[in-house]
Motif scaffolding. Structure first.
Motif, PDB file in Angstrom:
ATOM      1  N   TRP A 132       0.821  -1.205   0.000  1.00  0.00           N
ATOM      2  CA  TRP A 132       0.000   0.000   0.000  1.00  0.00           C
ATOM      3  C   TRP A 132       0.862   1.266   0.000  1.00  0.00           C
ATOM      4  N   CYS A 133       2.156   1.119  -0.235  1.00  0.00           N
ATOM      5  CA  CYS A 133       3.081   2.252  -0.238  1.00  0.00           C
ATOM      6  C   CYS A 133       3.598   2.493  -1.657  1.00  0.00           C
ATOM      7  N   ASN A 134       3.625   3.742  -2.065  1.00  0.00           N
ATOM      8  CA  ASN A 134       4.083   4.074  -3.411  1.00  0.00           C
ATOM      9  C   ASN A 134       5.600   4.043  -3.558  1.00  0.00           C
ATOM     10  N   ASP A 135       6.325   4.373  -2.507  1.00  0.00           N
ATOM     11  CA  ASP A 135       7.781   4.526  -2.596  1.00  0.00           C
ATOM     12  C   ASP A 135       8.452   3.679  -1.516  1.00  0.00           C
ATOM     13  N   LEU A 136       8.887   2.477  -1.895  1.00  0.00           N
ATOM     14  CA  LEU A 136       9.466   1.563  -0.915  1.00  0.00           C
ATOM     15  C   LEU A 136      10.793   2.066  -0.361  1.00  0.00           C
ATOM     16  N   VAL A 137      11.586   2.724  -1.184  1.00  0.00           N
ATOM     17  CA  VAL A 137      12.872   3.226  -0.696  1.00  0.00           C
ATOM     18  C   VAL A 137      12.645   4.226   0.439  1.00  0.00           C
ATOM     19  N   THR A 138      11.691   5.133   0.255  1.00  0.00           N
ATOM     20  CA  THR A 138      11.383   6.104   1.312  1.00  0.00           C
ATOM     21  C   THR A 138      10.900   5.407   2.580  1.00  0.00           C
ATOM     22  N   VAL A 139      10.048   4.399   2.426  1.00  0.00           N
ATOM     23  CA  VAL A 139       9.545   3.651   3.582  1.00  0.00           C
ATOM     24  C   VAL A 139      10.696   2.960   4.305  1.00  0.00           C
ATOM     25  N   PHE A 140      11.567   2.306   3.550  1.00  0.00           N
ATOM     26  CA  PHE A 140      12.682   1.585   4.167  1.00  0.00           C
ATOM     27  C   PHE A 140      13.698   2.546   4.782  1.00  0.00           C
ATOM     28  N   GLN A 141      13.860   3.726   4.215  1.00  0.00           N
ATOM     29  CA  GLN A 141      14.739   4.729   4.819  1.00  0.00           C
ATOM     30  C   GLN A 141      14.213   5.168   6.178  1.00  0.00           C
ATOM     31  N   GLU A 142      12.894   5.314   6.278  1.00  0.00           N
ATOM     32  CA  GLU A 142      12.300   5.671   7.567  1.00  0.00           C
ATOM     33  C   GLU A 142      12.450   4.524   8.556  1.00  0.00           C
ATOM     34  N   CYS A 143      12.301   3.291   8.065  1.00  0.00           N
ATOM     35  CA  CYS A 143      12.540   2.125   8.921  1.00  0.00           C
ATOM     36  C   CYS A 143      13.986   2.107   9.418  1.00  0.00           C
ATOM     37  N   ALA A 179      -6.563  -2.903  -9.859  1.00  0.00           N
ATOM     38  CA  ALA A 179      -5.803  -3.472  -8.746  1.00  0.00           C
ATOM     39  C   ALA A 179      -4.421  -2.836  -8.737  1.00  0.00           C
ATOM     40  N   SER A 180      -3.762  -2.911  -7.605  1.00  0.00           N
ATOM     41  CA  SER A 180      -2.420  -2.344  -7.487  1.00  0.00           C
ATOM     42  C   SER A 180      -1.439  -3.083  -8.395  1.00  0.00           C
ATOM     43  N   GLN A 181      -0.365  -2.391  -8.738  1.00  0.00           N
ATOM     44  CA  GLN A 181       0.727  -3.017  -9.478  1.00  0.00           C
ATOM     45  C   GLN A 181       1.780  -3.419  -8.446  1.00  0.00           C
ATOM     46  N   PHE A 182       1.788  -4.676  -8.065  1.00  0.00           N
ATOM     47  CA  PHE A 182       2.631  -5.138  -6.967  1.00  0.00           C
ATOM     48  C   PHE A 182       4.088  -5.244  -7.404  1.00  0.00           C
ATOM     49  N   VAL A 183       4.998  -4.985  -6.460  1.00  0.00           N
ATOM     50  CA  VAL A 183       6.424  -4.873  -6.754  1.00  0.00           C
ATOM     51  C   VAL A 183       7.090  -6.246  -6.747  1.00  0.00           C
ATOM     52  N   ASP A 184       7.994  -6.452  -7.700  1.00  0.00           N
ATOM     53  CA  ASP A 184       8.728  -7.709  -7.804  1.00  0.00           C
ATOM     54  C   ASP A 184       9.650  -7.899  -6.599  1.00  0.00           C
ATOM     55  N   MET A 185       9.843  -9.167  -6.225  1.00  0.00           N
ATOM     56  CA  MET A 185      10.658  -9.522  -5.062  1.00  0.00           C
ATOM     57  C   MET A 185      12.067  -8.923  -5.155  1.00  0.00           C
ATOM     58  N   HIS A 186      12.668  -8.960  -6.326  1.00  0.00           N
ATOM     59  CA  HIS A 186      14.035  -8.455  -6.480  1.00  0.00           C
ATOM     60  C   HIS A 186      14.089  -6.941  -6.316  1.00  0.00           C
ATOM     61  N   ASP A 187      13.042  -6.268  -6.742  1.00  0.00           N
ATOM     62  CA  ASP A 187      12.992  -4.818  -6.571  1.00  0.00           C
ATOM     63  C   ASP A 187      12.820  -4.443  -5.104  1.00  0.00           C
ATOM     64  N   VAL A 188      12.103  -5.262  -4.356  1.00  0.00           N
ATOM     65  CA  VAL A 188      11.978  -5.027  -2.914  1.00  0.00           C
ATOM     66  C   VAL A 188      13.350  -5.155  -2.256  1.00  0.00           C
ATOM     67  N   GLY A 189      14.104  -6.184  -2.642  1.00  0.00           N
ATOM     68  CA  GLY A 189      15.452  -6.362  -2.099  1.00  0.00           C
ATOM     69  C   GLY A 189      16.353  -5.193  -2.446  1.00  0.00           C
ATOM     70  N   ASP A 190      16.258  -4.690  -3.672  1.00  0.00           N
ATOM     71  CA  ASP A 190      17.063  -3.531  -4.073  1.00  0.00           C
ATOM     72  C   ASP A 190      16.704  -2.303  -3.244  1.00  0.00           C
ATOM     73  N   ALA A 191      15.411  -2.128  -2.949  1.00  0.00           N
ATOM     74  CA  ALA A 191      14.983  -0.984  -2.140  1.00  0.00           C
ATOM     75  C   ALA A 191      15.547  -1.074  -0.726  1.00  0.00           C
ATOM     76  N   LEU A 192      15.628  -2.278  -0.172  1.00  0.00           N
ATOM     77  CA  LEU A 192      16.228  -2.461   1.155  1.00  0.00           C
ATOM     78  C   LEU A 192      17.686  -2.027   1.167  1.00  0.00           C
ATOM     79  N   LEU A 193      18.436  -2.463   0.155  1.00  0.00           N
ATOM     80  CA  LEU A 193      19.849  -2.108   0.068  1.00  0.00           C
ATOM     81  C   LEU A 193      20.022  -0.606  -0.120  1.00  0.00           C
TER      82      LEU A 193
END
Length: 291
Positions: A132-143, A179-193
């Motif tokens: 439900w978040c548009n910008d995973l990098v921003t979310v993970f930065q806050e985390c 429906a939402s456009q769900f993010v690929d698993m590898h892109d989630v990992g890249d956002a974490l890094l």
């Protein structure tokens, strides 16, 4: 610009107000309909069996009605749990559910702007909130800001194959997003890094839920607050004919038993905060001379 003709990257962006409103309205119906969400949450909790961690404070991001927080107290009875959710009604429901737990605190806030101090928790957990978040990098930065050095972030989210039957059936009817456009698993990992986490571990599984009618699927999605919040959605009433056309298109996926499938690609992930965080950038001031 007509919403139907938005660029694809904008059409699938989520309207935060629409997202929050959906969950506000679903606070009283969520638990009864959230069978899949509870199962995934249980699997997420069980993965903590393999982690050596004794957190003093835990953040439950996207806490919903408090189901994950409740299970965390069974595992970490001496921990303080802060449940954060975008919808005030969900936070209120969680506070009521955990009324006998003085160590639980529900907070109504956006995960992209947490009203919490730096380095305040050793464990961050999130069950099916990130989609439900548009910008995973921003979310993970806050985390990364609120987690303590060597702390753990663990979560679930949905991947691109989620509800493909529903999306493809609607594509046969109109050109709007449904429906939402769900993010690929590898892109989630890249956002974490990109946010500074290290040693991310990602895996996925497909879960298929079946319904005797397609209407039952739509009712469940509404009951848990998972409404269509994309900017490219149709803004008027669905209309009886369009809905019937959608049901007819979904017939292509009907199983031999007469049941209708809804596929969910569940992504599980965890990553660690660095043992030493980068120092905060010094504040810069522009001198102003008053005559």
């Amino acid at each position: 610009m007509h919403f139907k003709h938005l660029p694809n990257e904008l059409a699938h962006c989520l309207d935060p107000f629409k997202t929050r409103t959906g969950f506000e309205r679903a606070a009283q119906t969520y638990d009864e309909a959230a069978v899949l969400q509870r199962e995934i949450g249980q699997r997420l909790i069980e993965r903590l069996d393999y982690v050596r961690l004794a957190p003093a404070r835990i953040l439950d991001l996207g806490c919903g009605t408090g189901a994950i927080s409740q299970q965390l107290f069974s595992r970490y009875p001496h921990a303080e749990v802060i449940g954060v959710d975008l919808a005030l009604a969900m936070v209120t429901t969680a506070n009521t559910r955990l009324l006998d737990q003085p160590q639980f605190h529900g907070v109504n806030a956006d995960v992209q702007q947490l009203p919490l101090k730096d380095d305040c928790a050793e464990l961050l957990i999130s069950n099916l909130m990130l989609q439900w978040c548009n910008d995973l990098v921003t979310v993970f930065q806050e985390c990364a800001r609120v987690i303590r050095p060597d702390g753990l972030l663990t979560f679930t989210t949905f991947g691109p194959d989620t509800l493909y039957e529903l999306r493809q059936s609607w594509q046969q009817v109109d050109g709007y997003t449904h429906a939402s456009q769900f993010v690929d698993m590898h892109d989630v990992g890249d956002a974490l890094l990109a946010a500074g986490f290290h040693d991310p571990v990602m895996d996925r599984e497909l879960i298929t839920v079946t319904y005797p009618t397609v209407k039952g699927l739509l009712q469940d999605l509404k009951a848990i607050g998972a409404n269509n919040a994309t900017l490219g959605r149709h803004r008027g009433l669905t209309g009886k004919q369009r809905l019937q056309d959608f049901y007819q298109a979904y017939e292509a996926y009907r199983l031999d038993q007469g049941l209708y499938p809804a596929t969910y690609e569940v992504i599980y992930g965890h990553a660690w905060a660095p043992p030493i965080k980068p120092s905060a950038k010094p504040e810069r001031f522009i001198p102003i001379r008053v005559n």
